[in-house]
Design an enzyme around this catalytic site. Structure first.
Site, mmCIF file in Angstrom:
data_model
loop_
_atom_site.group_PDB
_atom_site.id
_atom_site.type_symbol
_atom_site.label_atom_id
_atom_site.label_comp_id
_atom_site.label_asym_id
_atom_site.label_seq_id
_atom_site.Cartn_x
_atom_site.Cartn_y
_atom_site.Cartn_z
ATOM 1 N N MET A 110 0.846 -1.190 0.000
ATOM 2 C CA MET A 110 0.000 0.000 0.000
ATOM 3 C C MET A 110 0.883 1.243 0.000
ATOM 4 O O MET A 110 1.611 1.498 0.956
ATOM 5 C CB MET A 110 -0.949 -0.016 1.197
ATOM 6 N N GLY A 141 -1.719 5.504 -2.237
ATOM 7 C CA GLY A 141 -2.472 5.952 -3.401
ATOM 8 C C GLY A 141 -3.769 5.185 -3.562
ATOM 9 O O GLY A 141 -4.013 4.182 -2.876
ATOM 10 N N VAL A 142 -4.583 5.625 -4.500
ATOM 11 C CA VAL A 142 -5.900 5.019 -4.674
ATOM 12 C C VAL A 142 -5.812 3.626 -5.281
ATOM 13 O O VAL A 142 -6.629 2.751 -4.963
ATOM 14 C CB VAL A 142 -6.812 5.940 -5.521
ATOM 15 N N MET A 167 5.942 0.155 2.207
ATOM 16 C CA MET A 167 7.380 -0.046 2.091
ATOM 17 C C MET A 167 8.092 1.284 2.321
ATOM 18 O O MET A 167 8.001 2.193 1.497
ATOM 19 C CB MET A 167 7.731 -0.602 0.708
ATOM 20 N N CYS A 196 13.245 -1.060 -9.478
ATOM 21 C CA CYS A 196 12.603 -1.088 -8.167
ATOM 22 C C CYS A 196 11.616 -2.251 -8.082
ATOM 23 O O CYS A 196 11.547 -2.945 -7.065
ATOM 24 C CB CYS A 196 11.889 0.235 -7.920
ATOM 25 N N GLY A 230 -0.871 -2.467 -6.743
ATOM 26 C CA GLY A 230 -1.870 -1.728 -7.506
ATOM 27 C C GLY A 230 -1.482 -1.505 -8.950
ATOM 28 O O GLY A 230 -1.887 -0.507 -9.557
ATOM 29 N N CYS A 251 10.040 6.158 -8.391
ATOM 30 C CA CYS A 251 9.521 5.074 -7.567
ATOM 31 C C CYS A 251 9.961 5.209 -6.106
ATOM 32 O O CYS A 251 11.145 5.182 -5.803
ATOM 33 C CB CYS A 251 10.009 3.734 -8.136
#
Length: 378
Positions: free
Chosen positions: A11, A14-15, A36, A102, A126, A217
């Site tokens: 998570m 963000g949406v 993270m 990443c 996501g 990232c």
């Protein structure tokens, strides 16, 4: 049963990852959310890095949907595997791709390993991409999938573009392995973005209207040039017109520029308002080579290119064949001929010349919507 599978959701605050966690929870999985913590911009030298707000947003969403939330500290691994790769690449005149690295090294690398060590069956993100199971050929056992406990061939998995072609992020997963994909879940890959926003709003998620991140990232809303200025010393040199050798000015360092770049070169257009574009770098005298942005600009377009460090999600391509490639994120797939030269290198012949193929960037290979793997421009 879905409930038997314990999934750790990355998570970001963000949406997209918020809805990924929500959907898995609704489907009956045992879901835990995790942020993270890879970069905190402790020296404040690169501007806004909203990691604290992102953690709070992720925590609020986890509370809203009723799942446990954790923060996983991977800052050392991120510096060693992504930041070092990024800075070393630019220092050598390359144009690295930190987002792809990443994903391979951190998100689906050390984060995945952390999840497995803590009893999770899989991780979810996501990403706008789709993972599908490929049943094994019972006559020719699937080497990549290995064998089940009863000795039968195990399934392998394919990675497809996201259903929303405007948001598809499969390109960023081009260097994943079959093992990494086996443990990955992409709960939102089948959704168009407007539908995802609707789901978030109907659920009242705190991130429902949060704008999408455009930064590096895990580093945040930071421009690459600002990041490089903070960590790579200036190395000035001449700006040289490639067509006639005329010196047009000075640059701060070759690492600030990439092949095909038009903006920020620091020299004006000509009287006909023709803009200059970067067409090369000359290491011997640190010269930045430019030309007017025409189809015949020397070095700007390439029909053939070599790639190295080949990586395949499934079975490697070992014979010459027609494929499609995505030369950079958001570009459409283009037809090409893939000619392997070794296990790790290949010659690529494009059906039409391609613009600005910078050494160090990633070429992703596709068979239709299926992502096969990728390689690095030499």
């Amino acid at each position: 049963m879905p409930g038997a599978e314990k999934i750790l959701v990355a998570m970001s605050g963000g949406v997209d990852s918020s809805v990924a966690a929500l959907l898995l929870k609704q489907q009956g999985y045992d879901v835990v959310g995790a942020y993270m913590k890879n970069w905190i911009n402790e020296d404040q030298v690169i501007g806004h890095c909203p990691w604290q707000q992102d953690i709070e947003d992720a925590r609020r969403v986890a509370t809203q949907i009723g799942i446990e939330f954790r923060v996983v500290n991977l800052m050392r691994e991120y510096r060693e595997r992504v930041v070092a790769y990024l800075l070393d690449g630019y220092a050598r005149g390359l144009t690295p791709n930190p987002d792809i690295m990443c994903n391979r090294e951190v998100k689906f690398g050390v984060f995945r390993s952390w999840a497995k060590d803590h009893g999770f069956a899989a991780i979810a993100t996501g990403h706008y991409a789709q993972r599908v199971e490929v049943k094994p050929d019972l006559v020719t056992p699937a080497v990549l999938g290995g064998l089940n406990a009863d000795g039968t061939p195990a399934s392998t998995f394919a990675l497809l573009e996201g259903a929303d072609k405007n948001k598809d992020q499969s390109y960023f997963l081009a260097l994943l392995s079959q093992e990494q994909l086996r443990d990955a879940r992409f709960p939102i890959g089948h959704l168009p973005k407007p539908e995802l926003r609707r789901i978030a709003r109907e659920a009242g998620l705190a991130t429902a209207d949060k704008k999408d991140s455009q930064g590096i990232c895990f580093i945040g809303e930071v421009k690459m040039q600002d990041f490089l200025r903070a960590y790579v010393p200036d190395a000035p040199g001449p700006i040289v017109r490639a067509t006639d050798g005329r010196e047009l000015g000075q640059h701060r360092g070759l690492h600030f520029y990439t092949l095909g770049q038009r903006k920020g070169i620091g020299i004006p257009s000509n009287t006909d308002h023709e803009a200059y574009v970067v067409v090369g770098k000359r290491a011997a005298d640190r010269a930045l080579l430019v030309a007017f942005d025409h189809p015949d600009a020397p070095g700007l377009f390439q029909r053939e290119v070599r790639v190295h460090a080949l990586s395949w999600i499934g079975k490697p391509v070992t014979t010459a064949r027609a494929l499609e490639g995505r030369v950079r994120y958001r570009d459409p797939r283009v037809p090409l001929e893939f000619v392997p030269e070794s296990e790790t290198t290949a010659l690529i012949r494009f059906a039409a010349p391609q613009r600005g193929l910078a050494a160090g960037q990633i070429l992703a290979f596709y068979d239709g919507e299926r992502l096969l793997g990728g390689g690095v421009y030499a």
